[in-house]
Write an enzyme that holds these catalytic residues in place. Sequence first.
Site, PDB file in Angstrom:
ATOM      1  N   ASP A  43       0.806  -1.232   0.000  1.00 31.64           N
ATOM      2  CA  ASP A  43       0.000   0.000   0.000  1.00 31.64           C
ATOM      3  C   ASP A  43       0.836   1.278   0.000  1.00 31.64           C
ATOM      4  O   ASP A  43       0.334   2.343   0.365  1.00 31.64           O
ATOM      5  CB  ASP A  43      -0.952   0.049   1.210  1.00 31.64           C
ATOM      6  CG  ASP A  43      -2.135  -0.891   1.081  1.00 31.64           C
ATOM      7  OD1 ASP A  43      -2.078  -1.801   0.242  1.00 31.64           O
ATOM      8  OD2 ASP A  43      -3.109  -0.713   1.829  1.00 31.64           O
ATOM      9  N   CYS A  82      -4.461  -5.814  -3.520  1.00 29.09           N
ATOM     10  CA  CYS A  82      -3.335  -6.705  -3.222  1.00 29.09           C
ATOM     11  C   CYS A  82      -3.324  -8.015  -4.000  1.00 29.09           C
ATOM     12  O   CYS A  82      -2.379  -8.295  -4.743  1.00 29.09           O
ATOM     13  CB  CYS A  82      -3.315  -7.022  -1.726  1.00 29.09           C
ATOM     14  SG  CYS A  82      -3.193  -5.571  -0.665  1.00 29.09           S
ATOM     15  N   HIS A 144      -0.683 -13.744   0.693  1.00 24.96           N
ATOM     16  CA  HIS A 144      -2.008 -13.314   0.246  1.00 24.96           C
ATOM     17  C   HIS A 144      -2.402 -13.890  -1.111  1.00 24.96           C
ATOM     18  O   HIS A 144      -3.062 -13.226  -1.917  1.00 24.96           O
ATOM     19  CB  HIS A 144      -2.083 -11.789   0.215  1.00 24.96           C
ATOM     20  CG  HIS A 144      -3.479 -11.275   0.473  1.00 24.96           C
ATOM     21  ND1 HIS A 144      -3.806  -9.936   0.461  1.00 24.96           N
ATOM     22  CD2 HIS A 144      -4.647 -11.921   0.747  1.00 24.96           C
ATOM     23  CE1 HIS A 144      -5.090  -9.775   0.709  1.00 24.96           C
ATOM     24  NE2 HIS A 144      -5.627 -10.980   0.891  1.00 24.96           N
ATOM     25  N   HIS A 298       0.797  -0.989   5.336  1.00 25.08           N
ATOM     26  CA  HIS A 298      -0.632  -1.278   5.477  1.00 25.08           C
ATOM     27  C   HIS A 298      -1.074  -0.971   6.900  1.00 25.08           C
ATOM     28  O   HIS A 298      -0.308  -1.173   7.852  1.00 25.08           O
ATOM     29  CB  HIS A 298      -0.879  -2.753   5.156  1.00 25.08           C
ATOM     30  CG  HIS A 298      -2.295  -3.079   4.807  1.00 25.08           C
ATOM     31  ND1 HIS A 298      -3.314  -3.033   5.730  1.00 25.08           N
ATOM     32  CD2 HIS A 298      -2.870  -3.459   3.635  1.00 25.08           C
ATOM     33  CE1 HIS A 298      -4.447  -3.385   5.145  1.00 25.08           C
ATOM     34  NE2 HIS A 298      -4.212  -3.634   3.865  1.00 25.08           N
ATOM     35  N   ASP A 350       2.965  -2.901  -4.121  1.00 25.88           N
ATOM     36  CA  ASP A 350       2.008  -3.734  -4.855  1.00 25.88           C
ATOM     37  C   ASP A 350       0.949  -2.904  -5.582  1.00 25.88           C
ATOM     38  O   ASP A 350       0.337  -3.367  -6.532  1.00 25.88           O
ATOM     39  CB  ASP A 350       1.358  -4.785  -3.947  1.00 25.88           C
ATOM     40  CG  ASP A 350       0.689  -4.194  -2.709  1.00 25.88           C
ATOM     41  OD1 ASP A 350       0.779  -2.974  -2.485  1.00 25.88           O
ATOM     42  OD2 ASP A 350       0.071  -4.973  -1.947  1.00 25.88           O
TER      43      ASP A 350
END
EC number: 3.1.6.-
Length: 589
Positions: A43, A82, A144, A298, A350
Amino acid sequence: MKQPFYDWNCWLSVSLWCLFGGLNGTFVTRNSRPNIVLLMADDLGVGDVCCYGNDTVSTPNIDRLASEGVRLTQHLAAASVCTPSRAAFLTGRYPIRSGMASPFNLNRALIWLGGSGGLPTNETTFAKLLQHRGYRTGLIGKWHQGLSCASRNDHCFHPLNHGFDYFYGLPFGLFSDCQPSKTPELHRWLRIKLWISTAVLGLVPLLLLIPKFARWFPVPWKVILVFALLAFLFFVSWYSSYGFTRRWNCILMRNHEIIQQPMKEERVASLMLKEALAFIDRYKREPFLLFVSFLHVHTPLITKKKFVGHSKYGSYGDNVEEMDWMVGKILDALDRELLANHTLVYFTSDHGGRLEAQDGGTQAGGWNGIYKGGKGMGGWEGGIRVPGIFRWPTVLEAGKVIDEPTSLMDIYPTLSYIGGGIPPQDRVIDGRNLMPLLEGRVSHSDHEFLFHYCGVYLHTARWHQKDCATVWKVHYVTPKFSPEGAGACYGSGMCSCTGDVTYHDPPLLFDISRDPSESQPLNPDNEVLFDSVVKKIEAAIKEHRRTLTPVPQQLSVFNTIWKPWLQPCCGTFPFCGCDKEDDILSTAW
């Protein structure tokens, strides 16, 4: 007496080694296989680091990478959230090709470790390519990309099944629910509606008791009990997942073993750094690929006391500066082990910073510089333009800046090229090898068109004219900001891909090369090339869509809902919990 030729040859070899390799311990040739260190923030906005124009946050180590390497100013994520962005990064393919794009606004990324979606096992990551070429591969940090398919421990989507020899980190990621004191982040508004619905259902049997005891009319006990049971079952159906989000999702793993459940979030960053440094030390004598996937920046912005109050930009700036310090420790390790000249280091994020992130009424998300929009906003530049820095001493020119469209998907073919990997020939690879551009052998990016999706919906496309420096960008769909006139979707917390959006016919057209902030839309009245540009891009989109093939949707409703039988558990389900991690932290802290 004449000195033998071999003595002169030996002297010359030693002199060249001292001249080119002595300072950093290795003599590097272009044909040698380098170590590879990939650093990805979570982020981080493109405007959050000094070398991209920020003057309120100190990032000397990231700036050092830029000054010693090549900085890309038009580096683009393949998605603005993400899971799909990271899938594209790992595979070099648009996430829609692997089924890692969602048709739903609610589940645009994986939301449960106990879900059944993830990066398909038939996708080949860059880690798997390099693993087959003898590289030692490691992932430290956020994954993730899913975990299990059919049973709790099958771990079909696990990093070790996607080419990584070693994994230490979070199979999910860090989010506000991982810290009990923070406002829940996962489906916050849905949870509020579920609580209200539960309260309404719970009132029904209570209200039925009134006429029964007042003797207005008879109400059978069976009817009251049925409504009470329905209210209870409804409550259990959602609270069994959302009520234990921290325990279910905030898990720390080493390879296939859970070592903390729930994780102790304040310690994770230091443990990750220790593991990254240990990986470098362990494999310093053989080619290695180390992917450090930071939890920074994040929310909930967990920062060590050492950095609290350190920046001019509050808790977010403190978190950025802590991450920069960690980058510095990794670079120091490469220098200490005399690996710097023989290591390609890459730094990125990302996707763009999240503008809607709030903490106690203050901004808790990133800054995307002059670019419009942010995380989750389809094709607006602020959501997809990210830092992109490459450093490879003696191979890449120090201090070079490239203003050509490039993509996170380009890392796949680039690493394949320098590591000697062989990309699969049975699928479309959307990324392009960046080495000719980085080395200066060509002056233009190999990307003529780039397509920007929001979930499965194509919102935007970009055309880089080969015969000039002009970059055109068309928007077919844009999100509706809330409140109206704001620069983000503060009302909903994240912008929609479909539904609450604006469709443009004719599309919005911008000349990104002259108007990077996308503030001056063009039209047939002020741009004579409007019709020809739009037709050219529409033809490219049509051709692109011909290359898409149907695949299983990994982010479908069924795949993204929580399934108790897939929930990772340290202990006996549902009594999951453990802490196997050593209490001794890195002395670096």
